[in-house]
Write an enzyme that holds these catalytic residues in place. Structure first.
Site, PDB file in Angstrom:
ATOM      1  CB  CYS A 228      41.164  -0.768 -21.897  1.00  0.00           C
ATOM      2  SG  CYS A 228      39.666  -1.281 -22.786  1.00  0.00           S
TER       3      CYS A 228
ATOM      4  CG  HIS B 128      43.255   0.762 -26.036  1.00  0.00           C
ATOM      5  ND1 HIS B 128      43.854  -0.290 -25.380  1.00  0.00           N
ATOM      6  CD2 HIS B 128      41.945   0.450 -26.134  1.00  0.00           C
ATOM      7  CE1 HIS B 128      42.940  -1.200 -25.097  1.00  0.00           C
ATOM      8  NE2 HIS B 128      41.781  -0.779 -25.537  1.00  0.00           N
TER       9      HIS B 128
ATOM     10  CD  GLU C  46      47.425   0.531 -25.865  1.00  0.00           C
ATOM     11  OE1 GLU C  46      46.647  -0.431 -25.930  1.00  0.00           O
ATOM     12  OE2 GLU C  46      47.285   1.456 -25.041  1.00  0.00           O
TER      13      GLU C  46
END
Length: 193
Positions: free
Chosen positions: A77, A175, A177
């Site tokens: 990001c 992202h 994650e």
């Protein structure tokens, strides 16, 4: 394997650390240049405003360390955007790893882009076992245009880069994650580079 997540006060680093743990690895949070240089893999996260994040990097001297790293580095990001030459956000000069200028969405789309979107035109081992048109999670108002360093694209009012690569440096706008099983696969691929 030594995995370091750069801790410079501008990232959702705990969620990245937990995602790495789910893959069976341990990651260390650090802003110590020696620990970062000694790592096998480096993750450069970022959430927030580019200008203040770059100030934090300069205060810690990490602006000089990161571009010189020789091991695989993954910018996530804002981390990806800060590795570029420049961003319109705060008229901020970046680390210059990628010869890309980050620009703000100007087409008639909702800003920021928040939510799931498809990735296409996958061109790297970072996307091993990832199918075209899979969905990733994004939250951003600025983007990297498509260049020769683009390794995946997304369409949001036009095509832009959702991932870029130059040598040992990788950057993803999304992202991993927060991108469920697909995101875990991308992180696993990065750790196996």
């Amino acid at each position: 394997m030594k995995i370091v997540i750069i801790d410079y006060g501008a990232g959702n680093i705990q969620s990245i650390k937990f995602a790495i743990q789910r893959l069976g690895y341990q990651a260390v949070l650090s802003k110590d240049p020696e620990k970062i240089k000694a790592a096998d893999k480096v993750i450069f996260p970022g959430v927030g405003e580019a200008g203040s994040a770059m100030r934090k990097l300069k205060e810690s001297g990490l602006d000089k360390i990161i571009p010189q790293l020789k091991q695989p580095v993954l910018g996530i990001c804002l981390g990806m955007q800060l590795m570029c030459a420049h961003t319109e956000e705060g008229d901020t000069t970046g680390l210059g790893v990628f010869d890309i200028n980050i620009v703000k969405f100007t087409t008639p789309v909702k800003v920021p882009q928040i939510g799931w979107n498809q990735i296409t035109d996958l061109k790297s081992s970072l996307f091993s076992s990832v199918a075209e048109n899979e969905h990733v999670y994004l939250v951003h108002s600025y983007y990297a245009p498509v260049t020769s360093q683009t390794i995946s694209k997304t369409n949001y009012g036009g095509e832009y880069s959702t991932a870029v690569q130059k040598d040992n440096f990788y950057g993803v706008q999304f992202h991993p994650e927060k991108s469920s099983v697909l995101g875990e696969q991308i992180l696993r691929n990065f750790l196996s580079l």
